[in-house]
Scaffold this active site. Structure first.
Site, PDB file in Angstrom:
ATOM      1  N   ARG A 231      72.759 110.239 111.957  1.00  0.00           N
ATOM      2  CA  ARG A 231      71.572 109.313 111.390  1.00  0.00           C
ATOM      3  C   ARG A 231      70.947 110.030 110.192  1.00  0.00           C
ATOM      4  O   ARG A 231      70.431 111.229 110.360  1.00  0.00           O
ATOM      5  CB  ARG A 231      70.502 108.950 112.374  1.00  0.00           C
TER       6      ARG A 231
ATOM      7  N   THR B 156      66.160 107.502 106.427  1.00  0.00           N
ATOM      8  CA  THR B 156      66.169 106.071 106.504  1.00  0.00           C
ATOM      9  C   THR B 156      66.581 105.550 107.929  1.00  0.00           C
ATOM     10  O   THR B 156      66.737 104.335 108.146  1.00  0.00           O
ATOM     11  CB  THR B 156      67.548 105.724 105.849  1.00  0.00           C
TER      12      THR B 156
ATOM     13  N   ASP C 126      66.304 113.643 121.681  1.00  0.00           N
ATOM     14  CA  ASP C 126      67.437 113.851 120.892  1.00  0.00           C
ATOM     15  C   ASP C 126      68.825 114.327 121.867  1.00  0.00           C
ATOM     16  O   ASP C 126      68.556 115.433 122.178  1.00  0.00           O
ATOM     17  CB  ASP C 126      67.487 114.771 119.850  1.00  0.00           C
TER      18      ASP C 126
ATOM     19  N   ASP D  40      71.026 117.408 120.571  1.00  0.00           N
ATOM     20  CA  ASP D  40      70.027 118.564 120.758  1.00  0.00           C
ATOM     21  C   ASP D  40      70.083 118.979 121.867  1.00  0.00           C
ATOM     22  O   ASP D  40      70.208 120.145 122.484  1.00  0.00           O
ATOM     23  CB  ASP D  40      68.990 118.582 120.061  1.00  0.00           C
TER      24      ASP D  40
END
Ligand code: PRP
Ligand code: URA
Length: 209
Positions: free
Chosen positions: A104, A108, A200, A203
């Site tokens: 991603r 944006t 995340d 991560d």
């Protein structure tokens, strides 16, 4: 419209609670994701077609059922989707595996493709796309489009945590794709992260932050 299946088995809820906890480290996070993937995989395969085969038990010959496992493809969306592959492979050991690399864009929040390698006969397989997080739905929608462009007609999407926005995006753009999730969360925040979510996923799996 694609059906949303929320697989809220107590074992999945319990393990997901541990994954959401910010104190849970990468090793445990990976193991829990692996275990939950197997449990969701049990449901995602519930309506798999069966074939008759002839076998011989120690007592006599019989016609018995089997899943034509060679007809399945598991497609993780990199990176985080990799964490769901082993659990699915435990159930479907002869499935082929393809990879779709998407990240991603940080500003944006729209997906950028950087890799795609699929089994040559992907169009003849039942495809399970896996990715722990369905946030805006952009990554899942693009991955589904890429697979449809290769001729796939039987696609299922497997996620751990979804947002209502992500589910709607997939249902609007790909109404033929059924979605299987461990939990449907509340919303997205200003950074397009799932709330309450688990942070995340990539991560946390790979220990990169
Ligand atoms: C995460 C996640 C999904 C995507 C979901 O990946 O694993 O692929 O974001 O967001 P979306 O529904 O808004 O598209 P990310 O882009 O962070 O890449 P990574 O797996 O390499 O960390
Ligand atoms: N990607 C993640 O890993 N987590 C989110 O909450 C949203 C996108």
């Amino acid at each position: 419209m694609g059906k949303l299946n929320i697989i809220d088995h107590p074992l999945i809820q319990h393990k997901l609670t541990k994954m959401r906890d910010k104190e849970t480290g990468s090793k445990d996070f990976r193991e829990l994701l692996n275990e939950i993937s197997l449990l969701i995989g049990y449901e995602i395969t519930r309506d798999f077609p069966l074939e008759d085969i002839e076998i011989e038990t120690p007592i006599r010959k019989m016609t018995a059922k089997c899943i034509p496992g060679k007809k399945v493809a598991i497609i993780p969306i990199l990176r985080a989707g990799l964490g769901m592959v082993d659990g699915l492979l435990t159930l479907l050991p002869v499935a082929k595996i393809g990879h779709i690399g998407l990240y991603r864009d940080e500003t944006t929040h729209t997906p950028v493709v950087y890799y795609c390698k699929l089994p040559v006969d992907i169009d003849q397989r039942i495809v399970i796309i896996c990715d722990p997080m369905l946030a805006t739905g952009g990554s899942a929608c693009d991955a589904i489009t890429m697979l449809k462009d290769k001729g796939c007609t039987s696609i299922r999407l497997m996620c751990l945590v979804a947002s209502p926005e992500g589910v709607k995006a997939v249902q609007d753009k790909h109404p033929d794709v059924d979605i299987f999730v461990g939990a449907l969360d509340e919303c997205l925040n200003e950074n397009a992260y799932i709330v309450p979510g688990l942070g995340d996923a990539g991560d946390r799996i790979f220990g990169t932050k």
